[in-house]
Design a protein around this motif. Structure first.
Motif, PDB file in Angstrom:
ATOM      1  N   LEU A 120      -0.422   8.012  13.746  1.00  0.00           N
ATOM      2  CA  LEU A 120      -1.069   8.776  12.687  1.00  0.00           C
ATOM      3  C   LEU A 120      -0.093   9.091  11.558  1.00  0.00           C
ATOM      4  N   ALA A 121       1.155   9.404  11.905  1.00  0.00           N
ATOM      5  CA  ALA A 121       2.152   9.675  10.870  1.00  0.00           C
ATOM      6  C   ALA A 121       2.384   8.443  10.003  1.00  0.00           C
ATOM      7  N   MET A 122       2.418   7.262  10.619  1.00  0.00           N
ATOM      8  CA  MET A 122       2.611   6.024   9.868  1.00  0.00           C
ATOM      9  C   MET A 122       1.404   5.740   8.977  1.00  0.00           C
ATOM     10  N   ILE A 123       0.212   6.018   9.473  1.00  0.00           N
ATOM     11  CA  ILE A 123      -0.998   5.825   8.659  1.00  0.00           C
ATOM     12  C   ILE A 123      -0.941   6.716   7.418  1.00  0.00           C
ATOM     13  N   ALA A 124      -0.577   7.989   7.603  1.00  0.00           N
ATOM     14  CA  ALA A 124      -0.515   8.917   6.476  1.00  0.00           C
ATOM     15  C   ALA A 124       0.537   8.484   5.462  1.00  0.00           C
ATOM     16  N   PHE A 125       1.722   8.095   5.942  1.00  0.00           N
ATOM     17  CA  PHE A 125       2.779   7.682   5.019  1.00  0.00           C
ATOM     18  C   PHE A 125       2.408   6.396   4.292  1.00  0.00           C
ATOM     19  N   LEU A 126       1.839   5.451   5.021  1.00  0.00           N
ATOM     20  CA  LEU A 126       1.480   4.178   4.397  1.00  0.00           C
ATOM     21  C   LEU A 126       0.349   4.370   3.391  1.00  0.00           C
ATOM     22  N   ALA A 127      -0.598   5.274   3.688  1.00  0.00           N
ATOM     23  CA  ALA A 127      -1.658   5.572   2.728  1.00  0.00           C
ATOM     24  C   ALA A 127      -1.074   6.142   1.436  1.00  0.00           C
ATOM     25  N   LYS A 128      -0.087   6.995   1.572  1.00  0.00           N
ATOM     26  CA  LYS A 128       0.609   7.553   0.396  1.00  0.00           C
ATOM     27  C   LYS A 128       1.333   6.447  -0.362  1.00  0.00           C
ATOM     28  N   TYR A 129       2.064   5.611   0.359  1.00  0.00           N
ATOM     29  CA  TYR A 129       2.838   4.541  -0.286  1.00  0.00           C
ATOM     30  C   TYR A 129       1.919   3.554  -1.003  1.00  0.00           C
ATOM     31  N   LEU A 130       0.862   3.137  -0.344  1.00  0.00           N
ATOM     32  CA  LEU A 130      -0.045   2.145  -0.934  1.00  0.00           C
ATOM     33  C   LEU A 130      -0.800   2.711  -2.126  1.00  0.00           C
ATOM     34  N   SER A 131      -1.173   3.975  -2.071  1.00  0.00           N
ATOM     35  CA  SER A 131      -1.891   4.573  -3.197  1.00  0.00           C
ATOM     36  C   SER A 131      -0.997   4.717  -4.421  1.00  0.00           C
ATOM     37  N   GLU A 132       0.309   4.838  -4.192  1.00  0.00           N
ATOM     38  CA  GLU A 132       1.253   4.982  -5.303  1.00  0.00           C
ATOM     39  C   GLU A 132       1.834   3.653  -5.770  1.00  0.00           C
ATOM     40  N   ASN A 133       1.750   2.619  -4.938  1.00  0.00           N
ATOM     41  CA  ASN A 133       2.385   1.341  -5.250  1.00  0.00           C
ATOM     42  C   ASN A 133       1.448   0.148  -5.099  1.00  0.00           C
ATOM     43  N   GLN A 134       0.142   0.384  -5.246  1.00  0.00           N
ATOM     44  CA  GLN A 134      -0.797  -0.709  -5.037  1.00  0.00           C
ATOM     45  C   GLN A 134      -0.557  -1.874  -5.985  1.00  0.00           C
ATOM     46  N   LYS A 135      -0.105  -1.599  -7.211  1.00  0.00           N
ATOM     47  CA  LYS A 135       0.122  -2.664  -8.183  1.00  0.00           C
ATOM     48  C   LYS A 135       1.258  -3.598  -7.771  1.00  0.00           C
ATOM     49  N   HIS A 136       2.113  -3.127  -6.843  1.00  0.00           N
ATOM     50  CA  HIS A 136       3.245  -3.951  -6.392  1.00  0.00           C
ATOM     51  C   HIS A 136       2.968  -4.662  -5.067  1.00  0.00           C
ATOM     52  N   ILE A 137       1.788  -4.438  -4.475  1.00  0.00           N
ATOM     53  CA  ILE A 137       1.552  -4.934  -3.120  1.00  0.00           C
ATOM     54  C   ILE A 137       1.494  -6.458  -3.067  1.00  0.00           C
ATOM     55  N   THR A 138       1.230  -7.113  -4.194  1.00  0.00           N
ATOM     56  CA  THR A 138       1.216  -8.577  -4.216  1.00  0.00           C
ATOM     57  C   THR A 138       2.624  -9.164  -4.273  1.00  0.00           C
ATOM     58  N   SER A 139       3.615  -8.301  -4.449  1.00  0.00           N
ATOM     59  CA  SER A 139       5.015  -8.747  -4.499  1.00  0.00           C
ATOM     60  C   SER A 139       5.666  -8.553  -3.138  1.00  0.00           C
ATOM     61  N   LEU A 140       6.321  -9.607  -2.657  1.00  0.00           N
ATOM     62  CA  LEU A 140       7.021  -9.501  -1.373  1.00  0.00           C
ATOM     63  C   LEU A 140       8.143  -8.471  -1.447  1.00  0.00           C
ATOM     64  N   LYS A 141       8.922  -8.518  -2.531  1.00  0.00           N
ATOM     65  CA  LYS A 141      10.116  -7.700  -2.635  1.00  0.00           C
ATOM     66  C   LYS A 141       9.793  -6.235  -2.913  1.00  0.00           C
ATOM     67  N   LYS A 142       8.838  -5.975  -3.820  1.00  0.00           N
ATOM     68  CA  LYS A 142       8.576  -4.613  -4.251  1.00  0.00           C
ATOM     69  C   LYS A 142       7.480  -3.917  -3.440  1.00  0.00           C
ATOM     70  N   GLY A 143       6.605  -4.700  -2.833  1.00  0.00           N
ATOM     71  CA  GLY A 143       5.470  -4.081  -2.163  1.00  0.00           C
ATOM     72  C   GLY A 143       5.395  -4.311  -0.677  1.00  0.00           C
ATOM     73  N   LEU A 144       5.403  -5.583  -0.278  1.00  0.00           N
ATOM     74  CA  LEU A 144       5.123  -5.914   1.120  1.00  0.00           C
ATOM     75  C   LEU A 144       6.310  -5.614   2.039  1.00  0.00           C
ATOM     76  N   PHE A 145       7.504  -6.061   1.668  1.00  0.00           N
ATOM     77  CA  PHE A 145       8.665  -5.881   2.544  1.00  0.00           C
ATOM     78  C   PHE A 145       9.013  -4.416   2.800  1.00  0.00           C
ATOM     79  N   PRO A 146       9.024  -3.546   1.753  1.00  0.00           N
ATOM     80  CA  PRO A 146       9.347  -2.133   2.030  1.00  0.00           C
ATOM     81  C   PRO A 146       8.378  -1.479   3.016  1.00  0.00           C
ATOM     82  N   SER A 147       7.087  -1.770   2.868  1.00  0.00           N
ATOM     83  CA  SER A 147       6.109  -1.142   3.762  1.00  0.00           C
ATOM     84  C   SER A 147       6.203  -1.710   5.169  1.00  0.00           C
ATOM     85  N   LEU A 148       6.257  -3.037   5.287  1.00  0.00           N
ATOM     86  CA  LEU A 148       6.332  -3.643   6.617  1.00  0.00           C
ATOM     87  C   LEU A 148       7.672  -3.376   7.294  1.00  0.00           C
ATOM     88  N   GLY A 149       8.730  -3.249   6.499  1.00  0.00           N
ATOM     89  CA  GLY A 149      10.048  -2.957   7.076  1.00  0.00           C
ATOM     90  C   GLY A 149      10.033  -1.654   7.854  1.00  0.00           C
TER      91      GLY A 149
END
Length: 366
Positions: A120-149
């Motif tokens: 649940l903590a990861m869901i809450a943090f990831l929801a915050k991250y994605l809502s603030e960085n959705q425009k970068h989610i198509t980028s491996l370096k700026k969006g996908l790698f930080p969240s999946l890491g």
């Protein structure tokens, strides 16, 4: 910020209580024989499950009245606390070992499982991250790698216990959230190949996991060891037929199916209530997921949408894995059936998650 609050989703609340009530009945029915033999009290597990349910219901109603925006504010703190707990649980003398996994902190039956709350903590943090960085989610370096890491760091710590079932649910949930946020399919294909190789590595690294895979393909090749649980589970489901043997009339709970009140409770339910009872449970879960999707679609902001999607994905993945294992469609892994299986941490977490969903529903436009 959230809009003016209205009444919570009544259907979601009713479905949750229906699952919870059925779970309490089945925990007693499935565990009575084992509890009487081991503790000289047939209500041993049922009483504890009722206590956990009481705590969880209190937490659900409390959180239902706390604006979900609060989870965004404290998401980072909650994640750090859960990481600290994942470290503490690995320390001998602090973490308790059960069934070969060092996954609990506490005393006796009143222990907590930090990996459950990390979901649940990861869901809450990831929801915050994605809502603030959705425009970068198509980028491996700026969006996908930080969240999946961050997700795979938590997964690695959970695997040190080890707890493959909980880790798999967490990773699957986060991948669904990232995909919904707009990540490229091509990136997922490449990461999927790497993930498959890593999964194979995890299987090879532990002989018991190889046994679980081979027993899943042919459980009767080793009926007394690796294939035992699957075979006993199928022996429970098969005789249930259309209407079941009757509530409390299970035969497999008489020391054939190990600890039937936990991961394999659906097998006992199918044996006692039959195809009709099992289908009714699946219908309740389908209704719960439907209401959750509606809440996510009607949420007033991206954070609320991603938070609701994460909670629904977590429940759906956990249900699919548990039912898949019990019916022999997936290799055996230790994962509870939400609201039905015995377990304080799991039940409390699920009711807290429903509380969050109910609060989002109070702001949703649907």
């Amino acid at each position: 910020m959230p809009t003016k609050r209205s009444t919570p989703d009544f259907i979601l609340l009713i479905v949750t209580f229906a699952l919870l009530a059925l779970g309490l009945i089945m925990v007693y029915s499935a565990s009575a024989v084992w509890a009487d033999y081991k503790f000289d009290d047939s209500f041993f597990f049922a009483k504890r499950q009722m206590l956990f349910a009481g705590v969880g219901i209190f937490a659900m109603f409390f959180i239902m009245n706390v604006d979900y925006w609060t989870w965004r504010k404290f998401a980072k703190v909650l994640l750090i606390v859960c990481f600290v707990l994942l470290i503490l649980v690995l320390i001998p003398g602090i973490g308790n070992v059960r069934n070969g996994s060092r996954s609990w902190i506490g005393v006796g039956a009143f222990s907590v499982q930090p990996s459950e709350f990390m979901k649940l903590a990861m869901i809450a943090f990831l929801a915050k991250y994605l809502s603030e960085n959705q425009k970068h989610i198509t980028s491996l370096k700026k969006g996908l790698f930080p969240s999946l890491g961050l997700v795979f760091l938590a997964f690695g710590m959970i695997m040190l216990q080890p707890d493959l079932g909980t880790g798999t649910v967490m990773v699957g949930t986060c991948i669904v959230m990232i995909f919904i946020a707009g990540a490229r399919i091509s990136h997922f294909v490449g990461l999927g190949v790497l993930g498959l190789l890593g999964f194979v590595g995890l299987i090879i690294s532990a002989p018991y996991r190889i046994q679980r895979i081979t027993s899943f393909l042919d459980p009767w090749s080793d009926p007394q060891n690796s294939g035992f649980q699957i075979i006993q589970s199928l022996y429970a489901i098969g005789p249930g037929g259309l209407f079941g043997l009757g509530l409390g009339q299970s035969r497999q709970k008489f020391f054939y199916l190990p600890e039937p009140q936990t991961d394999f409770i659906f097998a006992i339910l199918a044996e006692e209530l039959g195809f009709i009872g099992g289908s009714f449970v699946l219908l309740l879960f389908a209704l719960l997921l439907w209401r959750g999707i509606r809440i996510a679609l009607g949420a007033p902001d991206l954070f609320g949408s991603f938070l609701a999607v994460g909670i629904i994905a977590m429940i759906a993945i956990q249900v699919m894995i548990n039912i898949g294992v019990v019916t022999g469609l997936m290799p055996v892994t230790g994962i509870t059936l939400p609201f039905l299986s015995y377990g304080g941490s799991s039940l409390t977490l699920m009711l807290v998650a429903i509380g969050v969903l109910l609060n989002i529903s109070r702001h949703s436009r649907y």
